[in-house]
Design a protein around this motif. Sequence first.
Motif, PDB file in Angstrom:
ATOM      1  N   GLY A 175      60.704  64.990  79.552  1.00 18.58           N
ATOM      2  CA  GLY A 175      59.699  64.184  78.865  1.00 18.58           C
ATOM      3  C   GLY A 175      58.427  64.033  79.669  1.00 18.58           C
ATOM      4  O   GLY A 175      57.411  63.618  79.125  1.00 18.58           O
TER       5      GLY A 175
ATOM      6  N   LYS B  27      56.129  64.949  67.337  1.00 21.22           N
ATOM      7  CA  LYS B  27      56.379  63.772  68.188  1.00 21.22           C
ATOM      8  C   LYS B  27      55.076  63.200  68.727  1.00 21.22           C
ATOM      9  O   LYS B  27      54.017  63.805  68.582  1.00 21.22           O
ATOM     10  CB  LYS B  27      57.299  64.188  69.336  1.00 21.22           C
TER      11      LYS B  27
ATOM     12  N   THR C  47      58.695  54.759  80.666  1.00 23.22           N
ATOM     13  CA  THR C  47      59.962  54.171  80.244  1.00 23.22           C
ATOM     14  C   THR C  47      60.804  55.238  79.532  1.00 23.22           C
ATOM     15  O   THR C  47      60.264  56.216  78.996  1.00 23.22           O
ATOM     16  CB  THR C  47      59.725  52.997  79.280  1.00 23.22           C
ATOM     17  N   GLY C  48      62.105  55.036  79.536  1.00 24.64           N
ATOM     18  CA  GLY C  48      62.943  56.034  78.889  1.00 24.64           C
ATOM     19  C   GLY C  48      64.406  55.656  78.866  1.00 24.64           C
ATOM     20  O   GLY C  48      64.801  54.583  79.347  1.00 24.64           O
ATOM     21  N   ASP C  49      65.204  56.552  78.285  1.00 24.66           N
ATOM     22  CA  ASP C  49      66.652  56.369  78.214  1.00 24.66           C
ATOM     23  C   ASP C  49      67.319  57.197  79.304  1.00 24.66           C
ATOM     24  O   ASP C  49      66.832  58.261  79.678  1.00 24.66           O
ATOM     25  CB  ASP C  49      67.171  56.840  76.848  1.00 24.66           C
TER      26      ASP C  49
ATOM     27  N   VAL D  77      62.112  60.308  77.604  1.00 27.28           N
ATOM     28  CA  VAL D  77      61.025  59.331  77.639  1.00 27.28           C
ATOM     29  C   VAL D  77      60.918  58.586  76.303  1.00 27.28           C
ATOM     30  O   VAL D  77      61.080  59.195  75.236  1.00 27.28           O
ATOM     31  CB  VAL D  77      59.701  60.074  77.952  1.00 27.28           C
ATOM     32  N   THR D  78      60.636  57.272  76.398  1.00 29.18           N
ATOM     33  CA  THR D  78      60.399  56.497  75.177  1.00 29.18           C
ATOM     34  C   THR D  78      58.982  55.913  75.130  1.00 29.18           C
ATOM     35  O   THR D  78      58.544  55.425  74.097  1.00 29.18           O
ATOM     36  CB  THR D  78      61.409  55.330  75.043  1.00 29.18           C
ATOM     37  N   GLY D  79      58.280  55.921  76.276  1.00 30.00           N
ATOM     38  CA  GLY D  79      56.924  55.379  76.277  1.00 30.00           C
ATOM     39  C   GLY D  79      56.405  55.160  77.673  1.00 30.00           C
ATOM     40  O   GLY D  79      56.918  55.737  78.640  1.00 30.00           O
TER      41      GLY D  79
ATOM     42  N   THR E 259      52.598  48.089  76.474  1.00 30.43           N
ATOM     43  CA  THR E 259      53.446  49.283  76.397  1.00 30.43           C
ATOM     44  C   THR E 259      53.047  50.111  75.183  1.00 30.43           C
ATOM     45  O   THR E 259      52.601  49.566  74.164  1.00 30.43           O
ATOM     46  CB  THR E 259      54.946  48.911  76.261  1.00 30.43           C
TER      47      THR E 259
ATOM     48  N   ALA F  16      54.527  53.523  72.790  1.00 24.73           N
ATOM     49  CA  ALA F  16      55.670  54.408  72.541  1.00 24.73           C
ATOM     50  C   ALA F  16      55.214  55.862  72.624  1.00 24.73           C
ATOM     51  O   ALA F  16      54.104  56.196  72.203  1.00 24.73           O
ATOM     52  CB  ALA F  16      56.240  54.113  71.154  1.00 24.73           C
TER      53      ALA F  16
ATOM     54  N   ASP G 256      57.118  60.144  73.127  1.00 21.30           N
ATOM     55  CA  ASP G 256      58.275  60.987  73.446  1.00 21.30           C
ATOM     56  C   ASP G 256      58.015  61.849  74.678  1.00 21.30           C
ATOM     57  O   ASP G 256      58.944  62.432  75.240  1.00 21.30           O
ATOM     58  CB  ASP G 256      58.577  61.894  72.249  1.00 21.30           C
TER      59      ASP G 256
END
Length: 330
Positions: A145, A160, A222-224, A230-232, A245, A247, A249
């Motif tokens: 990401g 995305k 940020t991410g999982d 990546v989420t943001g 923040t 969002a 990908d």
Amino acid sequence: MSAQDPAIAQDAPAPAPDHLRVLIVGSGPAGYTAAVYAARAMLKPRLVQGMQPGGQLTITTEVENWPGDASVQGPDLMVRMEAHARAMGAEIVTDTVTRLDLSARPFLAECDSGARMTADAVILATGAQARWLGLPSEQMFQGFGVSACATCDGFFYRGKQVIVVGGGNTAVEEALFLTNFASKVTLVHRRASLRAERIMQDRLFAHPKIDVIWNAEVVEITGDQSPLGVTGAVLRSTTDGTTSTIAADGVFVAIGHTPASELVRDQLDLREGGYVWVHPGSTRTSVPGVFAAGDLTDDVYRQAVTSAGMGCMAALDAEHYLSALDAARA
Ligand code: FAD
Ligand code: NAP
């Protein structure tokens, strides 16, 4: 004992290194141009390509400011430069120089493959490498990401949302290129104006898929964790310090490049930022017989055409140096 006996192989002396008149390190516009000129001066140059044959232009798409071509794909241009250098008689080697000894004459180079060579003159054209933000989260998501190359990774972001960080030509180019895939591109820049060329800025501002967030720094990606992605990003305002923040990908970091001067860090005079110092108006470094060209020494222009120009200068400077060396030896 047979000739293959390991004991014999171990005791055998290492083969003598090849000796060259000119060794060119690097295969971007500076290196290939130096190779063309050095070959035409009958110096039989050897050019070691490094990890990125063709250099930085191989990770871009259209190049619109190379004289003679209103538009040319970066990788195609570099294939042509390599073919040109070969056609003039330069030897092009796919290898990477891992050690250079500039303290003795001739100079000694050792390569990743184990190859060793000596040279009367060395032209350094190792260019520059992408710079990162230096965040732990950036490192964690690199390849998952986080990227520094839209041309390489843009395809993974079809439909995305992506963030591009930076305000120079590279960031703007990456943002525009990513609109081919992404549904939305947000450029995040730490100031209120871009340093990219005017024509590029106009294209950026006119693009319906691109938003710009001014005066903001990415302070965390940020991410999982599972699966890693990546989420943001967390942004901090450079004017009032507030955080927010967004969002996304993917995050493309396009904040410039650092000169690839590690090979010579303790052997040549460097300028601030690690750029190799050269005598003003020439490519002569602090060690006679060693020349530097292109982004390795240039923190101002950093263009393909200026790099190529400096490659030409380096070959001419090396030719003059070698003529004087020959005259002194005669
Ligand atoms: P580079 O192109 O950086 O090449 C360095 C070479 O050195 C590489 O081949 C590498 O493999 C080699 N090397 C490094 N270390 C070693 C080692 N230890 N041993 C052997 N070889 C080594 N400029 C323009 O004029 N127009 C554009 O449109 C444009 N677009 C760009 C787009 C992007 C995305 C980027 C990143 C840059 C762009 N630029 C553009 C800038 C341009 O690419 C550079 O100014 C130019 O490539 C610099 O050339 P160079 O020969 O100095 O080095
Ligand atoms: P650059 O011109 O040095 O720009 C780097 C950008 O990143 C700047 O906007 C800078 O902000 C920002 N930045 C630097 N460090 C940062 C950090 N830690 N956090 C956030 N932002 C940061 O680099 P580039 O865009 O890669 O261009 C390099 C050279 O290649 C330039 O000479 C450029 O002209 C050339 N190039 C040319 C073309 C073209 O001709 N089409 C295309 C690409 C590149 P500030 O502005 O605040 O300093």
